[in-house]
Design a protein around this motif. Sequence first.
Motif, mmCIF file in Angstrom:
data_model
loop_
_atom_site.group_PDB
_atom_site.id
_atom_site.type_symbol
_atom_site.label_atom_id
_atom_site.label_comp_id
_atom_site.label_asym_id
_atom_site.label_seq_id
_atom_site.Cartn_x
_atom_site.Cartn_y
_atom_site.Cartn_z
ATOM 1 N N GLY A 1 0.806 -1.211 0.000
ATOM 2 C CA GLY A 1 0.000 0.000 0.000
ATOM 3 C C GLY A 1 0.836 1.257 0.000
ATOM 4 O O GLY A 1 1.949 1.282 0.536
ATOM 5 N N ILE A 2 0.296 2.298 -0.586
ATOM 6 C CA ILE A 2 0.963 3.602 -0.610
ATOM 7 C C ILE A 2 0.154 4.584 0.231
ATOM 8 O O ILE A 2 -1.031 4.795 -0.016
ATOM 9 N N ILE A 3 0.828 5.169 1.216
ATOM 10 C CA ILE A 3 0.251 6.209 2.061
ATOM 11 C C ILE A 3 0.834 7.543 1.596
ATOM 12 O O ILE A 3 2.046 7.721 1.587
ATOM 13 N N SER A 4 -0.029 8.458 1.220
ATOM 14 C CA SER A 4 0.425 9.790 0.812
ATOM 15 C C SER A 4 0.290 10.747 1.983
ATOM 16 O O SER A 4 -0.799 10.905 2.537
ATOM 17 N N LYS A 5 1.400 11.369 2.345
ATOM 18 C CA LYS A 5 1.401 12.318 3.456
ATOM 19 C C LYS A 5 1.009 13.704 2.937
ATOM 20 O O LYS A 5 1.643 14.235 2.031
ATOM 21 N N ILE A 6 -0.023 14.258 3.532
ATOM 22 C CA ILE A 6 -0.509 15.577 3.137
ATOM 23 C C ILE A 6 0.112 16.593 4.083
ATOM 24 O O ILE A 6 -0.236 16.664 5.262
ATOM 25 N N MET B 1 -2.298 10.238 4.935
ATOM 26 C CA MET B 1 -1.881 10.666 6.267
ATOM 27 C C MET B 1 -1.909 12.192 6.295
ATOM 28 O O MET B 1 -1.244 12.840 5.486
ATOM 29 N N ILE B 2 -2.662 12.740 7.206
ATOM 30 C CA ILE B 2 -2.697 14.190 7.384
ATOM 31 C C ILE B 2 -1.612 14.531 8.399
ATOM 32 O O ILE B 2 -1.741 14.221 9.580
ATOM 33 N N ALA B 3 -0.536 15.132 7.938
ATOM 34 C CA ALA B 3 0.593 15.502 8.801
ATOM 35 C C ALA B 3 0.325 16.914 9.329
ATOM 36 O O ALA B 3 0.747 17.908 8.748
ATOM 37 N N ARG B 4 -0.409 16.978 10.434
ATOM 38 C CA ARG B 4 -0.911 18.241 10.951
ATOM 39 C C ARG B 4 0.186 19.258 11.267
ATOM 40 O O ARG B 4 0.016 20.451 11.018
#
Length: 152
Positions: free
Chosen positions: A90-95, A115-118
Amino acid sequence: MIDDGKFNFKFISKKKNSVIAVCKTKNCVLKSYKSVHIPKIELSLNKLTKKDKKDIKTAIKIGCNWIALSYIQNEKLVNAARKIIKKDIGIISKIENKHALKNIKKIIDASDSIMIARGDLAIEIGHSEVPKAQLSIIKKCTESSKSVIVAT
């Protein structure tokens, strides 16, 4: 700003490939491998580096189930990583930036998870805007049946 905004700098001058700046924060001790954020600077990060490709191949070799991609601006990095990955990884895209927010639907469609990188996102768009952006991303992920991770 360096190290997630812990240290702020004032630019004194710039050259073709470098800048001279003075730290405005007291006790400014910089360490290696810390993030750098320069407001109003546009950097195109649409290609995987040689190191990225090597890291993905290592992840495949050791049997990782997921790969997280940082500093996604659009779906291009996700698609490039997908070409290298021949297995069920799987690929997780960090926003982490405002470019990703502008292209969020295409990023969600190309990714397996978001992934929401707050912390990084707050530096880009301001702390007060993060909850609104976070809620919007979560709704879009839910509509697309994609998992979402809220981090930092």
